[in-house]
Design an enzyme around this catalytic site. Structure first.
Site: not given
Ligand SMILES: *Cc1c(COP(=O)(O)O)cnc(C)c1O
Length: 456
Positions: A164, A259, A291
């Site tokens: 994701y 990511d 995060k």
């Molecule tokens: C949470 C997450 C996102 C998206 O971040 P948001 O602040 O919710 O838009 C993208 N990549 C990873 C790996 C994530 O865990």
């Protein structure tokens, strides 16, 4: 009127089902919410769709504990989906935020905190020479993709099933997280032209990667991967997988985007790269963060090689901007949080995570329940199945109904798990012995509830 909350109020009795399944104040708030917000929530997994029941509306949080509108207290194993690594309302972060807010909320000009936060990130992740601050992880991955396409002059992007990357159009194909929970194959509203530029491959599958590049290598702008997958449960890259990604992208002139929105400053001080890197094959060209680096406020970032970042406006032609990017209050929270992310903090988080994971393994083993716990540094998740989980197909082969009964067994005993079996369990430096012991005491009864078929 929401009554004033007492963050140091009485804790539920350990191990007993302290709370009934109905939560009147949350149910009333949910009814109001449904009238004005689709599904009553502002992010889908919060709706308890896969576990059923009423999502608990929280009114306050401190340390390891949440308190809901009915005044019930829960040990929090969500930690806002990762950011609250120091615990809720940590005094240092609270002071930094209060001081920043007193000086003004948003300037729309450069400010010093932005520089300090960028310096902190660059210092922690060696291949990251420059960063651009944004407001969400979605914005970070979306911008990193645009930059990779602008830099290479190519348009195809490779992603892995079960990873994701936020709700970016091009990446909403076989994504995990809320999409795994709701089993949406793809989202309506994503045009075929956008999804058509995305190749989805199985995670941890080097032959599939090599085959895709053999066929379309000269069209591929970038491979984007979760540094260690955490949105289908924790599925770390097999030994050598990241190295294969580096080797193949380098050979075909594509970029590698790692990511680390979830793993960054969470799996370790230097994220997943800090655990697995550096690599003889080179380093990912771009990274995305979010995060933890926002400390619970909207702040995220993408960054990497200076020569790639130089293609961003105003230095280069690839456009990217944000009214609230580098917001002074959010950057103050992120900075105070990262400064609290000391080696001792990671020790505490790792110790608490280990104790909880061991407790889960013992309680499940004692009851003969199939389970598998996987790790990425200090992060772990629990699969409701036996055997190694290496990709999305493995992760989906779980007993989701059993998870729902277990989830509610824990909730009744004052423990708030992520409401889906595809999510990582998050702990913080504030998960002290009291909080950990509370979770451990809840486990046997919750496992018993899980094994009891619903009585209605
Ligand atoms: C949470 C997450 C996102 C998206 O971040 P948001 O602040 O919710 O838009 C993208 N990549 C990873 C790996 C994530 O865990």
């Amino acid at each position: 009127m929401i009554p004033p909350s007492d963050p140091d109020g009485p804790t539920p009795q350990a191990g007993t089902p302290a709370y009934p399944d109905d939560a009147p104040a949350s149910a009333a708030a949910m009814a109001r919410a449904r009238a004005v917000t689709p599904g009553g929530v502002n992010s889908p997994v919060r709706a308890f769709g896969s576990v059923g029941g009423t999502p608990r509306f929280m009114r306050s949080a401190r340390g390891a504990w949440l308190e809901d509108l009915d005044g019930r207290r829960y040990v929090d194993l969500v930690c806002s989906w990762g950011p609250m690594i120091l615990g809720h309302a940590h005094p240092d972060v609270l002071a930094a935020v209060t001081q920043a807010a007193a000086r003004g909320f948003s300037f729309g000009t450069p400010s010093e905190n932005e520089v300090a936060l960028a310096e902190e990130i660059v210092a922690r992740v060696d291949p990251v020479e420059q960063v651009r601050l944004v407001s969400s992880g979605t914005e970070a991955t979306m911008s990193a993709l645009r930059l990779a396409r602008g830099f290479t002059g190519r348009s195809v992007v490779v992603k892995f099933a079960g990873c994701y990357h936020g709700h970016v159009d091009a990446l909403l194909a076989s994504a995990g997280s809320g999409l795994a929970t709701f089993a949406l194959p793809d989202s309506p509203g994503v045009p075929p032209s956008s999804a058509g530029e995305t190749l989805v491959l199985p995670y941890n599958d080097v032959p599939a990667l090599e085959a895709a590049f053999a066929e379309r290598g000269d069209q591929i702008a970038a491979v984007i991967t979760e540094a260690a997958a955490g949105n289908m449960g924790i599925v770390p890259p097999d030994p050598g997988f990241t190295q294969a990604l580096l080797r193949v992208t380098r050979a075909h002139g594509a970029l590698l985007i790692s990511d680390e929105v979830m793993t960054g400053f969470r799996a370790s001080a230097g994220g997943w790269f800090g655990l697995e890197g550096p690599y003889a094959e080179g380093a990912p060209d771009l990274f995305t963060f979010g995060k933890v680096m926002g400390g619970g406020f909207p702040a995220a970032a993408f960054g990497g090689r200076a020569d790639v970042m130089a293609h961003l406006a105003p230095e280069g032609p690839v456009y990217q901007a944000g009214t609230l990017s580098g917001n002074p209050v959010a950057t103050a929270a992120g900075l105070a949080t990262l400064r609290g992310c000391t080696p001792e903090l990671y020790d505490r988080v790792g110790t608490a995570a280990r104790a909880i994971a061991d407790g889960v393994a013992q309680a499940f083993a004692a009851a003969g329940v199939p389970h598998r716990i996987q790790w990425a540094g200090t992060m772990f998740s629990v699969f409701f199945r036996d055997g190694q989980v290496r990709d999305y197909d493995d992760a989906r082969a779980q007993d989701t109904a059993a998870f729902g009964r277990f989830f509610h067994g824990m909730l009744r005993r004052g423990v708030h798990l992520p409401p889906s079996c595809f999510e990582t369990w998050f702990v913080s430096g504030a998960h002290d012995d009291e909080a950990v012991d509370h979770v451990l005491a809840a486990l046997p009864g919750a496992v018993e509830d899980m094994l009891t078929p619903p009585s209605d």
